[in-house]
Design a protein around this motif. Structure first.
Motif, PDB file in Angstrom:
ATOM      1  N   LEU A 105      -4.873 -56.742 -18.423  1.00 30.21           N
ATOM      2  CA  LEU A 105      -5.960 -57.139 -17.517  1.00 30.21           C
ATOM      3  C   LEU A 105      -5.927 -58.622 -17.147  1.00 30.21           C
ATOM      4  CD1 LEU A 105      -8.950 -55.111 -19.068  1.00 30.21           C
ATOM      5  CD2 LEU A 105      -7.407 -54.449 -17.218  1.00 30.21           C
ATOM      6  N   LYS A 106      -4.833 -59.287 -17.450  1.00 32.09           N
ATOM      7  CA  LYS A 106      -4.679 -60.694 -17.096  1.00 32.09           C
ATOM      8  C   LYS A 106      -3.627 -60.824 -15.986  1.00 32.09           C
ATOM      9  CE  LYS A 106      -5.873 -62.359 -21.708  1.00 32.09           C
ATOM     10  NZ  LYS A 106      -5.391 -63.105 -22.920  1.00 32.09           N
ATOM     11  N   VAL A 107      -3.886 -61.737 -15.053  1.00 29.04           N
ATOM     12  CA  VAL A 107      -2.984 -61.934 -13.928  1.00 29.04           C
ATOM     13  C   VAL A 107      -2.135 -63.179 -14.181  1.00 29.04           C
ATOM     14  CG1 VAL A 107      -2.802 -62.233 -11.422  1.00 29.04           C
ATOM     15  CG2 VAL A 107      -4.698 -60.914 -12.387  1.00 29.04           C
ATOM     16  N   PHE A 108      -0.835 -63.046 -13.955  1.00 27.55           N
ATOM     17  CA  PHE A 108       0.091 -64.157 -14.152  1.00 27.55           C
ATOM     18  C   PHE A 108       0.819 -64.478 -12.844  1.00 27.55           C
ATOM     19  CE2 PHE A 108      -0.493 -62.173 -18.239  1.00 27.55           C
ATOM     20  CZ  PHE A 108      -0.550 -63.233 -19.132  1.00 27.55           C
ATOM     21  N   ASN A 109       1.057 -65.753 -12.632  1.00 23.71           N
ATOM     22  CA  ASN A 109       1.948 -66.211 -11.563  1.00 23.71           C
ATOM     23  C   ASN A 109       3.354 -66.094 -12.149  1.00 23.71           C
ATOM     24  OD1 ASN A 109       3.512 -67.663  -9.732  1.00 23.71           O
ATOM     25  ND2 ASN A 109       1.964 -69.246  -9.413  1.00 23.71           N
ATOM     26  N   ALA A 110       4.094 -65.084 -11.702  1.00 21.83           N
ATOM     27  CA  ALA A 110       5.282 -64.690 -12.467  1.00 21.83           C
ATOM     28  C   ALA A 110       6.581 -64.741 -11.677  1.00 21.83           C
ATOM     29  CB  ALA A 110       5.082 -63.275 -13.027  1.00 21.83           C
ATOM     30  N   ALA A 111       7.668 -64.770 -12.439  1.00 19.74           N
ATOM     31  CA  ALA A 111       9.023 -64.572 -11.935  1.00 19.74           C
ATOM     32  C   ALA A 111       9.539 -63.290 -12.569  1.00 19.74           C
ATOM     33  CB  ALA A 111       9.906 -65.753 -12.303  1.00 19.74           C
ATOM     34  N   LEU A 112       9.793 -62.285 -11.732  1.00 16.26           N
ATOM     35  CA  LEU A 112      10.287 -61.005 -12.231  1.00 16.26           C
ATOM     36  C   LEU A 112      11.802 -60.996 -12.189  1.00 16.26           C
ATOM     37  CD1 LEU A 112       7.887 -58.554 -10.329  1.00 16.26           C
ATOM     38  CD2 LEU A 112       7.414 -59.988 -12.319  1.00 16.26           C
ATOM     39  N   PHE A 113      12.419 -60.505 -13.263  1.00 10.30           N
ATOM     40  CA  PHE A 113      13.877 -60.412 -13.323  1.00 10.30           C
ATOM     41  C   PHE A 113      14.273 -58.978 -12.976  1.00 10.30           C
ATOM     42  CE2 PHE A 113      18.098 -60.310 -15.244  1.00 10.30           C
ATOM     43  CZ  PHE A 113      18.608 -61.544 -14.838  1.00 10.30           C
ATOM     44  N   LEU A 114      14.772 -58.811 -11.741  1.00  6.92           N
ATOM     45  CA  LEU A 114      15.158 -57.486 -11.254  1.00  6.92           C
ATOM     46  C   LEU A 114      16.645 -57.274 -11.502  1.00  6.92           C
ATOM     47  CD1 LEU A 114      13.399 -57.575  -7.741  1.00  6.92           C
ATOM     48  CD2 LEU A 114      12.365 -57.176  -9.986  1.00  6.92           C
ATOM     49  N   GLU A 115      16.971 -56.196 -12.177  1.00  6.58           N
ATOM     50  CA  GLU A 115      18.378 -55.902 -12.446  1.00  6.58           C
ATOM     51  C   GLU A 115      18.536 -54.415 -12.758  1.00  6.58           C
ATOM     52  OE1 GLU A 115      22.056 -58.065 -14.805  1.00  6.58           O
ATOM     53  OE2 GLU A 115      20.122 -57.903 -15.827  1.00  6.58           O
ATOM     54  N   ASP A 116      19.648 -53.839 -12.300  1.00  8.82           N
ATOM     55  CA  ASP A 116      19.970 -52.433 -12.558  1.00  8.82           C
ATOM     56  C   ASP A 116      18.858 -51.492 -12.096  1.00  8.82           C
ATOM     57  OD1 ASP A 116      22.357 -53.242 -13.705  1.00  8.82           O
ATOM     58  OD2 ASP A 116      21.476 -53.396 -15.711  1.00  8.82           O
ATOM     59  N   GLY A 117      18.237 -51.857 -10.972  1.00  5.94           N
ATOM     60  CA  GLY A 117      17.244 -50.975 -10.378  1.00  5.94           C
ATOM     61  C   GLY A 117      15.874 -51.013 -11.006  1.00  5.94           C
ATOM     62  N   GLN A 118      15.610 -51.976 -11.889  1.00  6.16           N
ATOM     63  CA  GLN A 118      14.299 -52.035 -12.531  1.00  6.16           C
ATOM     64  C   GLN A 118      13.866 -53.472 -12.777  1.00  6.16           C
ATOM     65  OE1 GLN A 118      14.443 -50.678 -16.714  1.00  6.16           O
ATOM     66  NE2 GLN A 118      16.667 -50.574 -16.479  1.00  6.16           N
ATOM     67  N   ILE A 119      12.597 -53.633 -13.133  1.00  3.04           N
ATOM     68  CA  ILE A 119      12.084 -54.946 -13.540  1.00  3.04           C
ATOM     69  C   ILE A 119      12.402 -55.084 -15.025  1.00  3.04           C
ATOM     70  CG2 ILE A 119      10.056 -56.428 -13.742  1.00  3.04           C
ATOM     71  CD1 ILE A 119       8.790 -54.754 -11.458  1.00  3.04           C
ATOM     72  N   LYS A 120      13.468 -55.824 -15.335  1.00  2.00           N
ATOM     73  CA  LYS A 120      13.953 -55.924 -16.723  1.00  2.00           C
ATOM     74  C   LYS A 120      12.973 -56.703 -17.596  1.00  2.00           C
ATOM     75  CE  LYS A 120      18.007 -53.938 -17.423  1.00  2.00           C
ATOM     76  NZ  LYS A 120      19.257 -54.710 -17.459  1.00  2.00           N
TER      77      LYS A 120
ATOM     78  N   THR B 253      11.241 -71.552 -14.805  1.00  2.00           N
ATOM     79  CA  THR B 253       9.983 -72.272 -14.615  1.00  2.00           C
ATOM     80  C   THR B 253       9.453 -71.988 -13.213  1.00  2.00           C
ATOM     81  OG1 THR B 253      11.144 -74.256 -13.821  1.00  2.00           O
ATOM     82  CG2 THR B 253      10.623 -74.144 -16.186  1.00  2.00           C
ATOM     83  N   ILE B 254       8.166 -72.243 -13.046  1.00  2.00           N
ATOM     84  CA  ILE B 254       7.528 -72.030 -11.747  1.00  2.00           C
ATOM     85  C   ILE B 254       6.764 -73.286 -11.355  1.00  2.00           C
ATOM     86  CG2 ILE B 254       5.913 -70.600 -10.432  1.00  2.00           C
ATOM     87  CD1 ILE B 254       6.544 -68.301 -12.361  1.00  2.00           C
ATOM     88  N   CYS B 255       7.182 -73.873 -10.281  1.00  2.00           N
ATOM     89  CA  CYS B 255       6.550 -75.033  -9.631  1.00  2.00           C
ATOM     90  C   CYS B 255       6.055 -76.087 -10.629  1.00  2.00           C
ATOM     91  CB  CYS B 255       5.428 -74.576  -8.703  1.00  2.00           C
ATOM     92  SG  CYS B 255       5.121 -75.744  -7.337  1.00  2.00           S
TER      93      CYS B 255
ATOM     94  N   TRP C  13       9.861 -60.306 -17.290  1.00  2.00           N
ATOM     95  CA  TRP C  13       9.153 -61.252 -16.429  1.00  2.00           C
ATOM     96  C   TRP C  13       8.748 -62.463 -17.247  1.00  2.00           C
ATOM     97  CZ3 TRP C  13       4.060 -62.693 -17.372  1.00  2.00           C
ATOM     98  CH2 TRP C  13       3.372 -61.912 -18.323  1.00  2.00           C
ATOM     99  N   ILE C  14       8.610 -63.565 -16.545  1.00  2.00           N
ATOM    100  CA  ILE C  14       8.196 -64.823 -17.176  1.00  2.00           C
ATOM    101  C   ILE C  14       7.118 -65.454 -16.294  1.00  2.00           C
ATOM    102  CG2 ILE C  14       8.947 -67.197 -17.629  1.00  2.00           C
ATOM    103  CD1 ILE C  14      11.603 -65.969 -18.593  1.00  2.00           C
ATOM    104  N   GLY C  15       6.065 -65.959 -16.910  1.00  2.00           N
ATOM    105  CA  GLY C  15       4.937 -66.493 -16.156  1.00  2.00           C
ATOM    106  C   GLY C  15       4.927 -68.010 -16.079  1.00  2.00           C
ATOM    107  N   LYS C  16       4.082 -68.502 -15.211  1.00  3.20           N
ATOM    108  CA  LYS C  16       3.880 -69.943 -15.036  1.00  3.20           C
ATOM    109  C   LYS C  16       2.991 -70.462 -16.171  1.00  3.20           C
ATOM    110  CE  LYS C  16       2.544 -73.106 -11.268  1.00  3.20           C
ATOM    111  NZ  LYS C  16       2.137 -73.100  -9.831  1.00  3.20           N
ATOM    112  N   THR C  17       3.414 -71.544 -16.769  1.00  3.93           N
ATOM    113  CA  THR C  17       2.687 -72.102 -17.909  1.00  3.93           C
ATOM    114  C   THR C  17       1.643 -73.124 -17.489  1.00  3.93           C
ATOM    115  OG1 THR C  17       4.604 -71.750 -19.345  1.00  3.93           O
ATOM    116  CG2 THR C  17       2.950 -73.350 -20.082  1.00  3.93           C
ATOM    117  N   LEU C  18       2.033 -74.053 -16.646  1.00  9.39           N
ATOM    118  CA  LEU C  18       1.126 -75.118 -16.214  1.00  9.39           C
ATOM    119  C   LEU C  18       0.463 -74.720 -14.895  1.00  9.39           C
ATOM    120  CD1 LEU C  18       3.350 -78.245 -17.001  1.00  9.39           C
ATOM    121  CD2 LEU C  18       1.846 -76.932 -18.530  1.00  9.39           C
TER     122      LEU C  18
END
Length: 540
Positions: A89-104, A143-145, A106-111
């Motif tokens: 139920l928490k929303v993250f500003n994320a980077a999804l790692f897509l590979e082999d046809g799936q979302i392997k 990292t994100i921004c 994800w990593i979110g923004k810390t700051l």
């Protein structure tokens, strides 16, 4: 290691359209030899999505679209995709790692920035887990921004308790990747470039920075994605203010040609052109209307509009009164001829006199003042809005930052419109940009650049009748607006006390006007837009 960079222009909430653009860009990058492809921050939804992030359907659409994207690219290679992500139920500003046809993974923004135009703590939860993705190329630090903007040695202070880049260095990552949506402000590119070079050299790893391009509402994103090798040398910088897809070998030595510094005047002009182009297009318009006065502000606005949309999509309207000089009419028509735009001349003297006659029973015995001046401006605003409605053309307002700051503008008059193009450009910079435009060929009539600025709402009116010279005014406004200085601090710098106090008061009492102004394109460190949150009913 060859990394594909997708510097794209997303349309906020066009999730399916953005996904198609990302898919096509990724296929192009992989065809050029990319081994992994990276987008900008929240590329699938577009940045900044603001309160769209509070809508569950929007978040669900993003995840579904990301999964389809992974499936469509499964045979090509991995993609690091900027996308919101929901977990517990928490929303993250994320980077999804897509590979082999799936979302392997994800990593979110810390700051999460919460200053100026940024309001990310309203929407997102800070990501506190491991920010490393391991694959056949080694350890990728994601990292994100804002995550990269907290090196205490570079800034000589820490803005947040945690430094994600230092943590990734301790984890011995092979490369630092940053998905960004960093808005344009004049002069910021030099700082950003120095910071990225510093980080790559300090930690001896390549840095890949992918930035969004395009304009969304008041924010303009310049692109200018960059790659630095492990020696702190820039080996790639993408174009400014346009989309670009590139494939870069991050372990090459620098062969990037040094380019001369872009003049600030040119940078501002190009940013505003993109801002107008995207705002008009993304709001569903294809043409604009502008009130041409023969002054420098409307002249610059017209040039920007023509560069952004083409002359056939720009209509200029002259609305002279008995106070409008012959020279102003001539200059406005000459500009229109040079730009190749259509014009109409709508004299307002009869309408003005009708207003005066109608109001006479109430105004009898009272001296003429700014009320009568504002009537002219409001007549013009009504005519322009009528034209806008009838022709389906977006009305561009032409006021500058100096005027907006001190309220030297008429609410429901010259402030009427859908987009304030130069609302964040101080008057002195307006002159500089116009002189830059005229550096080779006269585009704006030379007389416009030398005649004293005037609203021409009464006989022989000059701006300096009510305001200090713009060179002084703009400096004082910079101290008040961008540096948050109090009058006493400004006076100590050598400025006249009465002038400073007058300007400070004008800025404060004009707040109600600015709250009702159309959105203005941001080009300075602090604009009167989403990052300006002053109260209206506050003691001066």
């Amino acid at each position: 290691m060859k990394i594909g960079i997708l510097q794209l222009n997303p349309w906020i909430n066009d999730i399916e359209g953005n996904a198609l653009k990302i898919e096509q860009g990724a296929k192009e990058a992989f065809a050029k030899g990319a081994q992994i492809v990276i987008t900008s921050e929240l590329a699938l939804l577009g940045y900044p999505p603001r309160d769209l992030l509070l809508r569950k359907q929007v978040l669900n659409r993003c995840v579904k679209s990301a999964r389809r994207l992974a499936e469509n690219l499964r045979l090509l290679g991995p993609v690091i995709l900027g996308c919101p992500w929901v977990e517990n139920l928490k929303v993250f500003n994320a980077a999804l790692f897509l590979e082999d046809g799936q979302i392997k993974t994800w990593i979110g923004k810390t700051l999460l920035p919460n200053y100026d135009v940024f309001d990310e703590q309203r929407y997102f939860t800070a990501f506190t887990k491991d920010k490393v993705v391991e694959n056949k190329w080694g350890k990728l630090g994601i990292t994100i921004c804002e995550d990269i903007w907290n090196d205490k040695e570079f800034w000589q202070r820490a803005f947040y308790p945690e430094d994600p880049v230092a943590g990734l260095a301790n984890a011995q990552v092979n490369v630092l990747i940053n998905l960004s949506a960093s808005p344009f402000t004049v002069g910021k590119q030099e700082v950003r470039q120095k910071m990225l070079a510093y980080l790559s050299k300090k930690y001896s790893f390549p840095v890949v920075y992918v930035n969004q391009v395009g304009a969304n509402d008041d924010l303009i994103f310049p692109g200018r994605s960059m790659v630095f090798n492990a020696n702190g040398e820039m080996i790639y910088r993408a174009s400014s203010f346009k989309e670009e897809i590139a494939v870069i070998d991050i372990y090459t030595k620098t062969d990037f040609p040094e380019k001369g510094k872009i003049p600030r005047e040119e940078d501002i002009f190009r940013a505003l052109v993109l801002g107008v182009s995207d705002y008009v297009r993304k709001c569903g318009f294809n043409k604009v209307v502008i009130g041409l006065s023969g002054g420098i502000d409307s002249s610059l606005t017209a040039v920007i509009a023509v560069e952004a949309l083409g002359p056939k999509n720009v209509l200029g309207v002259l609305m002279p009164s008995c106070f409008t000089s012959k020279e102003s009419n001539e200059d406005a028509l000459q500009l229109a001829k040079t730009l190749g735009i259509n014009t109409y001349v709508l004299p307002i003297e009869d309408i003005r006199q009708s207003f005066v006659n109608t109001l006479h029973p109430i105004f009898r015995g009272l001296p003429e003042d700014v009320t009568e001046e504002n009537i002219q401006s409001r007549i013009r605003g009504n005519l322009l809005m009528a034209i806008s409605n009838k022709l389906g053309a977006l009305l561009l307002t032409t006021g500058n930052k100096s005027e907006l700051a001190v309220g030297y503008c008429t609410i429901y008059g010259d402030m009427s419109g859908g987009l304030a193009v130069i609302a964040d450009v101080p008057k002195t910079m307006v002159y500089k940009v116009c002189k830059w435009l005229n550096r080779e060929v006269e585009i704006i009539p030379s007389r416009v650049l030398v005649k004293p600025p005037s609203a021409e709402l009464r006989p022989n009116q000059k701006d300096e009748d009510n305001l200090p010279p713009y060179e002084i005014l703009d400096k004082i406004l910079e101290f008040i607006v961008e540096k948050n200085m109090e009058p006493e601090e400004i006076i100590k710098l050598g400025y006249e006390e009465a002038v400073v106090q007058k300007i400070y008061r004008m800025v404060r009492i004009a707040e109600f006007k600015r709250k009702q102004a159309p959105p203005g394109l941001k080009v300075t460190d602090r604009a009167f837009g989403t990052g300006w949150r002053m109260p209206i009913a506050a003691k001066i």
